[in-house]
Design an enzyme around this catalytic site. Structure first.
Site, PDB file in Angstrom:
ATOM      1  N   ASP A 206       0.835  -1.196   0.000  1.00 29.90           N
ATOM      2  CA  ASP A 206       0.000   0.000   0.000  1.00 29.90           C
ATOM      3  C   ASP A 206       0.877   1.256   0.000  1.00 29.90           C
ATOM      4  OD1 ASP A 206      -2.842   0.935   0.366  1.00 29.90           O
ATOM      5  OD2 ASP A 206      -1.936   1.933   2.096  1.00 29.90           O
ATOM      6  N   GLU A 275       2.128  -0.081  -4.860  1.00 28.29           N
ATOM      7  CA  GLU A 275       1.237   0.980  -5.334  1.00 28.29           C
ATOM      8  C   GLU A 275       2.050   2.265  -5.334  1.00 28.29           C
ATOM      9  OE1 GLU A 275      -3.033   3.030  -4.076  1.00 28.29           O
ATOM     10  OE2 GLU A 275      -1.623   2.411  -2.530  1.00 28.29           O
TER      11      GLU A 275
HETATM   12  C1  NOJ Z   1      -4.379   3.043  -0.963  1.00 27.35           C
HETATM   13  C2  NOJ Z   1      -5.533   2.099  -0.810  1.00 27.35           C
HETATM   14  O1  NOJ Z   1      -5.782   1.470  -2.045  1.00 27.35           O
HETATM   15  C3  NOJ Z   1      -6.708   2.918  -0.319  1.00 27.35           C
HETATM   16  O2  NOJ Z   1      -7.899   2.175  -0.329  1.00 27.35           O
HETATM   17  C4  NOJ Z   1      -6.389   3.441   1.051  1.00 27.35           C
HETATM   18  O3  NOJ Z   1      -7.432   4.274   1.493  1.00 27.35           O
HETATM   19  C5  NOJ Z   1      -5.077   4.234   1.059  1.00 27.35           C
HETATM   20  N1  NOJ Z   1      -4.032   3.574   0.337  1.00 27.35           N
HETATM   21  C6  NOJ Z   1      -4.578   4.400   2.469  1.00 27.35           C
HETATM   22  O4  NOJ Z   1      -4.163   3.176   2.988  1.00 27.35           O
END
Ligand code: NOJ
Length: 540
Positions: A206, A275
């Site tokens: 993440d 990500e």
């Molecule tokens: C990216 C995640 O995909 C999202 O759903 C989340 O709210 C944020 N990161 C914070 O963790």
């Protein structure tokens, strides 16, 4: 899907399905999805679709302030979803079917209910104080710097008891971990080991770029051009700054080199995909490492916000291809639980083009749960909204893209058992017509197209491992590219418009796959495309 033992670098071209556990399948009838439900519906991933891997969004104990992206215990399963024994069974069942398992790892922040934060907050001299970012107010009482949260307002929350602020890049319920503290790093790497020892094949990381910040926590400069690197509407305050100090400090690469070494130290081929929301493609590509020694895959989000036109898509694909380090595989994301539904953004006709694009580009395609049946955003009434990001002043609510999976035309769309009172988010009113079963019964459905595309791709050396080259001189409404591995060449032509088109071919071939049905046609010199049709032509 290929046998697990087959590919040394399976992640290079794996088809990965993102499963959102709250909304995939509810085995116990409480209205939220769970691991038992997932096990019951694994056949959808293997027998129906034939994907190579499943990525599970968080299922860890969590108060669900951000629906699992606020983790209160990294090494357990939230009772809503089951327990560790269920998880072990899920991994066994998946592996038995040749399906790899990727779990979400959320390193930038914990929940404010995580015992680490509870201790950290308890007093300024608690040994865990420095596990998070605590700072004194400025002399006028205002936050320590100008950083803003990705959701809304200042990224600093004042704590009355200790008279200090703590940092949260997202909600105040998601305090940021201090990755410069070696004890934090060690504890978080132990989390990776915990899941690796349980047999997972990889991690989705993440907001992987956010974990290292400027050591002096300096103010961000302003962003006069309002350039967004999120490729999606984001709150104005966030857009008003250039985020050069609150994330992606160069020290982040040392962390990923350490993680790569940890993964490489395990048997089998364990992987990490990050990500990464960074507009500068050189900064983005740096996460693969200079020696392929960081992330296996860096997810790229350009296409989630690009105009749905052949020109914009071609530009994105070419730019990403050009930025990638030698030997690296791309992942161009089309959607996930943070965006409006793909079919809502581009329409059902173009959702078929998107499927062909996704599954014929180079790299590892990601399918977001429900996109394979063309789910659209659901209008969630105000009294049933769940996403706090959608509250006033924040970004849009993401609830509409997170509604339960539609399996059948029966009660609760087959997501929950019939006796369930209510599903956690409402179902789309179209579920009686649009569901997995109905699409399975219709060979012309989108689900069948995904299935045929995956089968075709899995047997095609050109699509799995071949080179990519854009093809020029095609009608404005079309995008064409050539995938080639040795003598195997697949010419992909996609019509984005409502008019039929003729696309020139570099020779002769056979239309092996069409988004519009079976063609099995020999073509020479050119190929005709109906409105909104895409084809794969196997060149002879
Ligand atoms: C990216 C995640 O995909 C999202 O759903 C989340 O709210 C944020 N990161 C914070 O963790």
């Amino acid at each position: 899907m290929r046998p697990l033992s087959d590919a040394a670098t399976w992640w290079h071209n794996a088809v990965i399905y993102q499963l959102y556990p709250l909304s995939y399948a509810d085995g116990d009838g409480d209205g939220t999805g769970d691991l038992g439900g997932i096990i019951q519906r694994l056949d959808h991933l293997t027998d129906t679709l034939g994907v190579d891997a499943v990525w599970l969004s968080p299922f860890y104990p969590s108060p669900l302030a951000d629906h699992g992206y606020d983790v209160a215990d990294y090494t357990d399963v939230d009772p809503r979803f089951g327990d560790l024994a269920n998880f072990d069974r899920l991994v066994d069942e998946a592996h038995r079917r040749g399906l790899r398992v990727i779990v979400d790892w959320v390193p930038n922040h914990t929940s404010d209910q995580h015992p680490w934060f509870v201790q950290s907050r308890s007093s300024a001299d608690n040994p865990r104080r420095d596990w998070y970012y605590w700072r004194d107010p400025k002399p006028d009482g205002s936050p320590p710097n100008n950083w803003v949260s990705s959701v809304r307002g200042s990224a600093w929350e004042y704590d009355e008891a200790s008279g200090q602020y703590y940092l949260h890049s997202y909600l105040p319920q998601q305090p940021d971990l201090n990755w410069r503290n070696p004890a934090v790093r060690a504890a978080m790497l132990d989390v990776l080991r915990f899941w690796l020892d349980r047999g997972v094949d990889g991690f989705r990381i993440d907001v992987a770029h956010r974990i290292m910040k400027d050591p002096q926590l300096r103010d961000n400069p302003t962003n006069p051009d309002r350039i967004s690197d999120y490729y999606k509407p984001i709150n104005d305050e966030y857009l008003s700054q250039r985020h050069i100090h609150d994330r992606a400090h160069p020290d982040v690469h040392g962390v990923y080199r350490q993680i790569r070494a940890l993964l490489d130290g395990y048997d089998g081929d364990r992987m990490a995909m990050g990500e990464i929301h960074l507009a500068d493609l050189a900064d983005w590509a740096a996460f693969y490492g200079t020696q392929s020694d960081e992330l296996h895959l860096a997810l790229n989000f350009w296409l989630t916000g690009a105009a749905w036109t052949p020109t914009a898509i071609r530009e994105a694909v070419e730019a990403v291809e050009a930025a990638l380090p030698q030997g690296a595989a791309p992942t161009l994301v089309l959607g996930n639980h943070d965006y409006h539904r793909l079919a809502s953004r581009i329409g059902q006709a173009q959702a078929r083009i998107a499927a062909m694009l996704l599954l014929t580009l180079r790299g590892a395609p990601l399918i977001f749960q429900g996109d394979e049946i063309g789910l659209t955003d659901v209008a969630v009434p105000e009294d049933r909204r769940r996403d706090r990001f959608g509250e006033p002043g924040g970004r849009w609510s993401r609830d509409g893209a997170r509604t339960p999976m539609q399996w059948t035309s029966g009660p609760h769309a087959g997501f929950s058992p019939a006796h369930t009172e209510q599903t956690w988010l409402p179902l789309s009113p179209d579920y009686e017509r649009n569901n997995v079963q109905a699409q399975l019964d219709d060979p012309a459905s989108l689900l069948w197209l995904y299935r045929r595309l995956i089968t075709y791709r899995t047997a095609s050396p050109a699509l799995l491992d071949g080179s990519y080259a854009s093809v020029g001189g095609v009608p404005h409404a079309c995008l064409a590219y050539l995938r080639k591995a040795g003598s195997d060449a697949v010419f992909v032509a996609l019509n984005f418009g409502d008019e039929p088109q003729e696309v020139d071919l570099p020779g002769a071939g056979v239309v092996a796959l069409s988004t519009a049905g079976t063609r099995n046609e020999t073509v020479e010199g050119s190929v005709r495309l109906a409105a909104n049709e895409g084809v794969c032509v196997e060149l002879s």
